[in-house]
Design an enzyme around this catalytic site. Sequence first.
Site, PDB file in Angstrom:
ATOM      1  N   LYS A   9      10.027 -29.394  29.858  1.00 59.35           N
ATOM      2  CA  LYS A   9       8.819 -29.279  30.735  1.00 59.35           C
ATOM      3  C   LYS A   9       8.004 -28.368  29.592  1.00 59.35           C
ATOM      4  CE  LYS A   9       6.697 -26.396  34.700  1.00 59.35           C
ATOM      5  NZ  LYS A   9       6.397 -25.509  35.538  1.00 59.35           N
ATOM      6  N   SER A 189       2.655 -23.700  25.667  1.00 57.06           N
ATOM      7  CA  SER A 189       2.844 -25.367  25.197  1.00 57.06           C
ATOM      8  C   SER A 189       4.031 -25.519  23.698  1.00 57.06           C
ATOM      9  CB  SER A 189       1.765 -25.550  25.277  1.00 57.06           C
ATOM     10  OG  SER A 189       1.029 -27.281  25.476  1.00 57.06           O
ATOM     11  N   SER A 190       4.469 -26.954  24.395  1.00 58.27           N
ATOM     12  CA  SER A 190       4.799 -27.129  22.804  1.00 58.27           C
ATOM     13  C   SER A 190       6.333 -26.726  22.409  1.00 58.27           C
ATOM     14  CB  SER A 190       4.117 -27.327  21.669  1.00 58.27           C
ATOM     15  OG  SER A 190       3.332 -28.796  21.666  1.00 58.27           O
ATOM     16  N   ARG A 191       6.242 -25.637  22.852  1.00 58.89           N
ATOM     17  CA  ARG A 191       7.760 -23.941  22.901  1.00 58.89           C
ATOM     18  C   ARG A 191       7.063 -23.551  22.245  1.00 58.89           C
ATOM     19  NH1 ARG A 191       8.696 -26.732  27.064  1.00 58.89           N
ATOM     20  NH2 ARG A 191      10.944 -27.868  27.131  1.00 58.89           N
ATOM     21  N   LEU A 192       5.426 -23.325  22.049  1.00 58.66           N
ATOM     22  CA  LEU A 192       5.512 -21.693  21.087  1.00 58.66           C
ATOM     23  C   LEU A 192       4.891 -21.195  21.682  1.00 58.66           C
ATOM     24  CD1 LEU A 192       3.382 -23.749  18.827  1.00 58.66           C
ATOM     25  CD2 LEU A 192       5.656 -23.258  18.247  1.00 58.66           C
TER      26      LEU A 192
END
Length: 212
Positions: A9, A189-192
């Site tokens: 997700k 977002s983007s695991r950041l």
Amino acid sequence: MKSIADIRKDYKLRSLMEQDVQKDPIQQFSTWWDEAVESKLDEVNAMTLATSTTDGHPSTRIVLLKGFTNEGFIFFTNYQSRKGTEIGLNPNVSLLFFWRELERQVIIEGKAEKISEADSDAYFHSRPEGSRIGAWSSPQSTIIAGRHVIEENVQKYTEQFADGNIPRPPHWGGFIVRPVRMEFWQGRSSRLHDRLVFTLTGNEWLVQRLAP
């Protein structure tokens, strides 16, 4: 069937910046707590409690937060249970809240200690009658022969305390976790992700950002 590795997700709801947090982590927790309660999350007070033996073997379970103050975070349990026994030998514990709908988690590390008997009594007597009987009936974490053991104990103590005067068992009560480190995680977002950690240094809290 979908691969487990493909389950993901992307988190996009909010951010967490240094200028937006309180200087005290318990005050920051209070802010997030109020938002979680207002969001009407199921079991908002459910938290993972991690304990460890003296030789480093960890164990985890879900317990319920029953209060927090400027001093720490309070939960109740059977002192003779696995968690109670491990805390008695090694008071270093960790708590984890995961509020999925808000894309947030809070990790609390600290030392657990028993609260006063008076405070344990006060909470115990606020519980429903069935829960008070249950505290007497369950030899928590011990091996039993079957469900009938619990059912027989419930019958026994229901009869014993038929007048409704159910005292707190001496083996049951509260712990307070006094934090020394608290991490606030906001999904991005983007695991950041945003991760801000508060570390107690003397009497002051140091706030630092962790890489996601």
